[in-house]
Scaffold this active site. Structure first.
Site, PDB file in Angstrom:
ATOM      1  N   TYR A  17      -5.676   5.553  -7.091  1.00 41.96           N
ATOM      2  CA  TYR A  17      -5.949   5.310  -5.534  1.00 41.96           C
ATOM      3  C   TYR A  17      -7.502   4.744  -5.351  1.00 41.96           C
ATOM      4  CZ  TYR A  17      -6.765   6.336  -0.563  1.00 41.96           C
ATOM      5  OH  TYR A  17      -7.087   6.516   0.539  1.00 41.96           O
TER       6      TYR A  17
ATOM      7  N   TYR B 220       0.756  -0.817  -0.083  1.00 42.41           N
ATOM      8  CA  TYR B 220       0.106   0.111  -0.076  1.00 42.41           C
ATOM      9  C   TYR B 220       0.989   1.176  -0.040  1.00 42.41           C
ATOM     10  CZ  TYR B 220      -4.431   2.400   0.960  1.00 42.41           C
ATOM     11  OH  TYR B 220      -5.413   3.355   1.163  1.00 42.41           O
TER      12      TYR B 220
END
Length: 390
Positions: A344, A294
């Site tokens: 995102y 991430y």
């Protein structure tokens, strides 16, 4: 813990395009992604009997189900803490199938995070309320700690102080992500790589974070389909088996602002998750052929490598500089471009890339990938997966 390992698989992935202005509702984005994932799995909407998403998701299960042709549901759940929920959705799906609560579970996330509510604006522009979260943030906002970049900047500065990391070390993560996105036709930054010099020249957002240390804001949707390992054998796609799945919240955990711990230069909740993944799977870091970590902010990639055991404490900067994360390195990273380069989507697109790596269909495929580790949001209660070919 071992009972969960290898008993379920992700057999379908589907997404909308990734944009800055989708021009349609978040419900429509969710439905498009869900329908695409079900089709990719070779199933019909009526086969789905379970649904899992984020507490932050704006579209209720009943609306997505009704608009996609999904019928009766025997299991549904939601996972909190923003991006930290991503891999947790698959963990919930795997647990439900393993427990006999459902047979075909869809996990999804969809939002207009650029054209709609922009998470990067933080707390200052949000209306006051009386929630516990808002009370916790009230200890930070008077001191200028209002946005995610400001919160992470505090962590990054301490990490630099303790381990000698530099802005260039963070920049190498951004350069790598954009290089992978440049060759990914579905990435927002397709065809637009950057250099380390360009990273260093980008404007400050919250020192020591430059603009190019921060992930983009995206509109779009991503969905996944999870079934039992037995059922996966009869479906058209190469299964990505859930070899490990874990969630973790560390001691004295806060949302992006865990400043009251004895040390703020690590992310112990990811260490907790890593320990559980290795225990479940029987694997070690050396058994993993690729990683999808991430990358909402570049500084948090380095301690993830350390917490998961790919290198020692404080050694991540050298690990990156030595080329381990390149396509021909020991641990190719974010082959889709990550959230810095592709989109995102609260980490859900990262899980999809993990599936493609196991299938052998990534646009930046680094060879056969028997096992890939995928992580969810950092700085918050988090989750992670190990996906495998068997």
């Amino acid at each position: 813990m071992a009972n969960l390992s290898g008993r379920t698989a992700i057999v379908g992935i589907g997404a909308t395009e990734f944009s800055k202005a989708s021009g349609r509702s978040e419900l429509q984005l969710a439905c498009e992604a869900v329908v695409a994932a079900i089709a990719d799995a070779g199933l019909q909407p009526g086969d789905v009997d379970g649904m899992v998403t984020f507490t932050a998701e704006s579209s209720a299960e009943i609306h997505v189900a009704r608009n996609t042709g999904i019928g009766d549901l025997s299991f549904f759940s939601r996972v909190p803490h923003g991006g930290g929920a991503a891999c947790g959705t698959v963990a919930h799906a795997a647990a439900a199938i393993n427990a006999g609560l459902a047979e075909v579970v869809v996990c999804w996330r969809a939002f207009n995070e650029r054209s709609g509510e922009r998470f990067g604006l933080g707390q200052a522009s949000r209306p006051m309320d009386t929630s516990a979260d808002r009370a916790a943030y009230s200890w930070m906002t008077p001191f200028g700690l209002s946005t995610p970049a400001q919160w992470v900047g505090m962590f990054a500065r301490r990490y630099m102080h303790e381990y000698g990391a530099t802005s260039e070390d963070f920049g190498r993560i951004a350069v790598l992500a954009r290089a992978r996105a440049a060759t990914n036709p579905k990435a927002w930054f397709h065809g637009r790589p950057i250099t380390l010099e360009e990273h260093q020249a980008s404007r400050w957002i919250a020192e020591p974070l430059h603009l190019l240390d921060c992930c983009q804001e995206s509109d779009g949707g991503q969905a996944l389909v999870v079934v039992s390992a037995e059922r996966a054998k009869d479906l058209p796609q190469v299964p990505a088996y859930v070899v490990g799945a874990a969630q973790g919240s560390g001691r004295d955990q806060h949302m992006m602002t865990s400043y009251y711990r004895p040390s703020i230069s690590g992310i112990p909740e990811m260490g907790l998750v890593g320990d559980r993944l290795w225990a479940q799977s029987g694997l070690r870091p050396t058994d993993v052929r690729a990683a999808v970590l991430y990358d909402h902010f570049t500084p948090f990639v380095l301690p993830q490598l350390e917490e998961l055991g790919f290198c020692g404490r404080g050694e991540a900067a050298s690990f990156v500089a030595d080329g381990h994360l390149e396509l021909d390195g020991s641990l190719p990273l974010n082959t889709h471009g990550g959230q810095l380069g592709e989109a995102y989507l609260h980490g859900m697109n990262g899980i999809a890339e993990g599936v493609r790596l196991v299938r052998g269909t990534s646009v930046n495929q680094p060879g056969d990938v028997d096992n890939v580790v995928v992580t969810a949001g950092t700085g918050v209660p988090t989750s992670a997966l190990i996906l495998g070919a068997r």
